[in-house]
Write a protein that holds these residues in place. Sequence first.
Motif, PDB file in Angstrom:
ATOM      1  N   GLU A  93      19.093  58.994  34.364  1.00  0.00           N
ATOM      2  CA  GLU A  93      20.099  58.225  35.097  1.00  0.00           C
ATOM      3  C   GLU A  93      21.514  58.339  34.539  1.00  0.00           C
ATOM      4  O   GLU A  93      22.459  57.995  35.231  1.00  0.00           O
ATOM      5  CB  GLU A  93      19.667  56.749  35.157  1.00  0.00           C
ATOM      6  N   SER A  94      21.661  58.794  33.290  1.00  0.00           N
ATOM      7  CA  SER A  94      22.987  58.732  32.657  1.00  0.00           C
ATOM      8  C   SER A  94      23.172  59.893  31.675  1.00  0.00           C
ATOM      9  O   SER A  94      22.198  60.551  31.302  1.00  0.00           O
ATOM     10  CB  SER A  94      23.119  57.407  31.892  1.00  0.00           C
TER      11      SER A  94
ATOM     12  N   TRP B 239      23.911  59.482  28.643  1.00  0.00           N
ATOM     13  CA  TRP B 239      23.187  59.002  27.450  1.00  0.00           C
ATOM     14  C   TRP B 239      21.745  59.478  27.507  1.00  0.00           C
ATOM     15  O   TRP B 239      21.194  60.005  26.537  1.00  0.00           O
ATOM     16  CB  TRP B 239      23.226  57.472  27.426  1.00  0.00           C
ATOM     17  N   ARG B 240      21.113  59.306  28.674  1.00  0.00           N
ATOM     18  CA  ARG B 240      19.694  59.641  28.807  1.00  0.00           C
ATOM     19  C   ARG B 240      19.466  61.143  28.629  1.00  0.00           C
ATOM     20  O   ARG B 240      18.509  61.571  27.999  1.00  0.00           O
ATOM     21  CB  ARG B 240      19.190  59.167  30.190  1.00  0.00           C
TER      22      ARG B 240
ATOM     23  N   ASP C 298      14.180  53.531  21.868  1.00  0.00           N
ATOM     24  CA  ASP C 298      15.148  53.056  22.867  1.00  0.00           C
ATOM     25  C   ASP C 298      14.821  51.688  23.455  1.00  0.00           C
ATOM     26  O   ASP C 298      15.462  50.721  23.117  1.00  0.00           O
ATOM     27  CB  ASP C 298      15.347  54.122  23.958  1.00  0.00           C
ATOM     28  N   ARG C 299      13.831  51.578  24.359  1.00  0.00           N
ATOM     29  CA  ARG C 299      13.571  50.291  25.009  1.00  0.00           C
ATOM     30  C   ARG C 299      12.206  49.743  24.600  1.00  0.00           C
ATOM     31  O   ARG C 299      11.206  50.430  24.717  1.00  0.00           O
ATOM     32  CB  ARG C 299      13.636  50.450  26.527  1.00  0.00           C
TER      33      ARG C 299
ATOM     34  N   PHE D  35      20.284  45.562  21.406  1.00  0.00           N
ATOM     35  CA  PHE D  35      20.970  45.325  22.687  1.00  0.00           C
ATOM     36  C   PHE D  35      21.715  43.981  22.753  1.00  0.00           C
ATOM     37  O   PHE D  35      22.855  43.940  23.223  1.00  0.00           O
ATOM     38  CB  PHE D  35      19.990  45.474  23.854  1.00  0.00           C
TER      39      PHE D  35
ATOM     40  N   ALA E 186      17.582  47.164  27.753  1.00  0.00           N
ATOM     41  CA  ALA E 186      19.019  47.335  27.531  1.00  0.00           C
ATOM     42  C   ALA E 186      19.841  46.402  28.425  1.00  0.00           C
ATOM     43  O   ALA E 186      20.903  45.915  28.020  1.00  0.00           O
ATOM     44  CB  ALA E 186      19.415  48.791  27.778  1.00  0.00           C
TER      45      ALA E 186
ATOM     46  N   ARG F 107      21.625  43.152  26.579  1.00  0.00           N
ATOM     47  CA  ARG F 107      23.106  43.170  26.621  1.00  0.00           C
ATOM     48  C   ARG F 107      23.653  41.978  27.409  1.00  0.00           C
ATOM     49  O   ARG F 107      24.652  41.373  27.016  1.00  0.00           O
ATOM     50  CB  ARG F 107      23.602  44.490  27.240  1.00  0.00           C
TER      51      ARG F 107
ATOM     52  N   PHE G 136      22.706  51.579  35.882  1.00  0.00           N
ATOM     53  CA  PHE G 136      23.083  52.535  34.824  1.00  0.00           C
ATOM     54  C   PHE G 136      23.594  53.872  35.382  1.00  0.00           C
ATOM     55  O   PHE G 136      23.659  54.852  34.637  1.00  0.00           O
ATOM     56  CB  PHE G 136      21.913  52.811  33.857  1.00  0.00           C
TER      57      PHE G 136
ATOM     58  N   GLU H  82      27.611  47.684  31.561  1.00  0.00           N
ATOM     59  CA  GLU H  82      26.562  47.801  30.539  1.00  0.00           C
ATOM     60  C   GLU H  82      26.219  49.250  30.187  1.00  0.00           C
ATOM     61  O   GLU H  82      25.349  49.475  29.350  1.00  0.00           O
ATOM     62  CB  GLU H  82      25.329  46.991  30.943  1.00  0.00           C
ATOM     63  N   ASN H  83      26.875  50.231  30.812  1.00  0.00           N
ATOM     64  CA  ASN H  83      26.917  51.577  30.222  1.00  0.00           C
ATOM     65  C   ASN H  83      28.190  52.292  30.681  1.00  0.00           C
ATOM     66  O   ASN H  83      28.871  51.857  31.623  1.00  0.00           O
ATOM     67  CB  ASN H  83      25.638  52.397  30.463  1.00  0.00           C
TER      68      ASN H  83
ATOM     69  N   ASP I 102      27.786  52.692  25.164  1.00  0.00           N
ATOM     70  CA  ASP I 102      27.133  53.976  24.856  1.00  0.00           C
ATOM     71  C   ASP I 102      28.016  54.800  23.918  1.00  0.00           C
ATOM     72  O   ASP I 102      27.527  55.439  23.022  1.00  0.00           O
ATOM     73  CB  ASP I 102      26.798  54.865  26.071  1.00  0.00           C
TER      74      ASP I 102
HETATM   75  O1  AHR Z   1      18.456  52.180  27.149  1.00  0.00           O
HETATM   76  C1  AHR Z   1      19.677  52.726  26.840  1.00  0.00           C
HETATM   77  C2  AHR Z   1      20.549  52.738  28.055  1.00  0.00           C
HETATM   78  O2  AHR Z   1      19.922  53.473  29.091  1.00  0.00           O
HETATM   79  C3  AHR Z   1      21.909  53.381  27.896  1.00  0.00           C
HETATM   80  O3  AHR Z   1      22.917  52.482  27.625  1.00  0.00           O
HETATM   81  C4  AHR Z   1      22.137  53.889  29.277  1.00  0.00           C
HETATM   82  O4  AHR Z   1      23.232  54.714  29.435  1.00  0.00           O
HETATM   83  C5  AHR Z   1      20.825  54.421  29.585  1.00  0.00           C
HETATM   84  O5  AHR Z   1      20.629  54.907  30.805  1.00  0.00           O
END
Ligand code: AHR
Length: 335
Positions: free
Chosen positions: A37-38, A40-41, A114-115, A135, A173, A177, A201, A226-227, A255
């Motif tokens: 999705e991002s 970062w990912r 990560d999560r 977070f 996240a 946050r 995100f 949040e990102n 991020d």
């Molecule tokens: O879990 C981390 C988050 O997930 C990051 O902030 C975000 O960019 C990603 O998609």
Amino acid sequence: MKKLIAVMLALVLVLALGATALAADTLTVAFSQIGQESDWRTANTDDVKNAIEGAGWNLVYDDAQQKQENQVKALRNFITQGVDYIVFTAIVTTGWDEVLAEVKEAGIPLVLIDRFPQTGFADDSWYTTYFGGDFPEEGARAARWIVNYYNSLGRGSEEVNIVRLEGTTGADAQVGRSKGFDEEIAKTPNFKVVASQTGNFTGAEGQAVMESLLKSVEKIDVLWAENDNMALGAIEAIKAAGLQPGKDIIIVGCDAIKLAFEAIVKGEMNCTVECTPLMGSRVVEVITGLEAGETFDKVVHPVEYVYDSMGGIPYTADGAALTLKAEDHVSERLY
Ligand code: AHR
């Protein structure tokens, strides 16, 4: 002659058996990722995959395409394949008890990154260790930066309206946050979150949600995204509305990706709270250690910073850590 052939055949057999034994010695590490999705990912996926393969282990990778049911299926496939380790990041916090009990039952060590998934297990023996961002602290850092920034301008007593772009609803996240931010901002009642919506995100959703917030919210002073990808999408919406991002609306992301540093250097964004995607070397360290019989602390957070254009704004509860200047770090940022 017959004797020679028999000796050669025996030699081939010994070599083949040796190769099989070697292959069996190579660890198989499965990685269940949530999607892409991002930025970062993408960086996180590349870093973890490269580290696992770089360690000489077999990688079994699965991209769940943002669907929890795909992650559940992937975990069950990993069990069926009899992998040696599972590296797992949970798309949302809840709904994992059944499948994670199956992972434990199969005796496959689970490395969380990560999560963090919330479970109802009686103890914490279902996972080896977790490595990822703190977070709630990231959200709190964003709130502290906003208040301290206004204070630094001598505008700390103004009524400040904040809009928030939330991450994927129910993701660790997002939940963390939002909670950290709300708790911290509540200490300064003239700073208020006047609207809060998910942008999942992604840059595209950040842009679309900001477009609609600009129409529905009368006065927006600050955007907390949040990102960074949602912040960058929102910047496009703000420009399209004829406003100057970074000036008419103060923009804080999360991020600390390269594109956010560049936006800060251009003056279109004000701050980004770091959450590092670089988790591959920790994954290798943990699996190597587990193979040697080591144990690890259950929860480990990486050291992270906050970046803005001028530096020097306090962002920790004790006021000791000060922001770094994005322009001093943009060239070294690889993602
Ligand atoms: O879990 C981390 C988050 O997930 C990051 O902030 C975000 O960019 C990603 O998609």
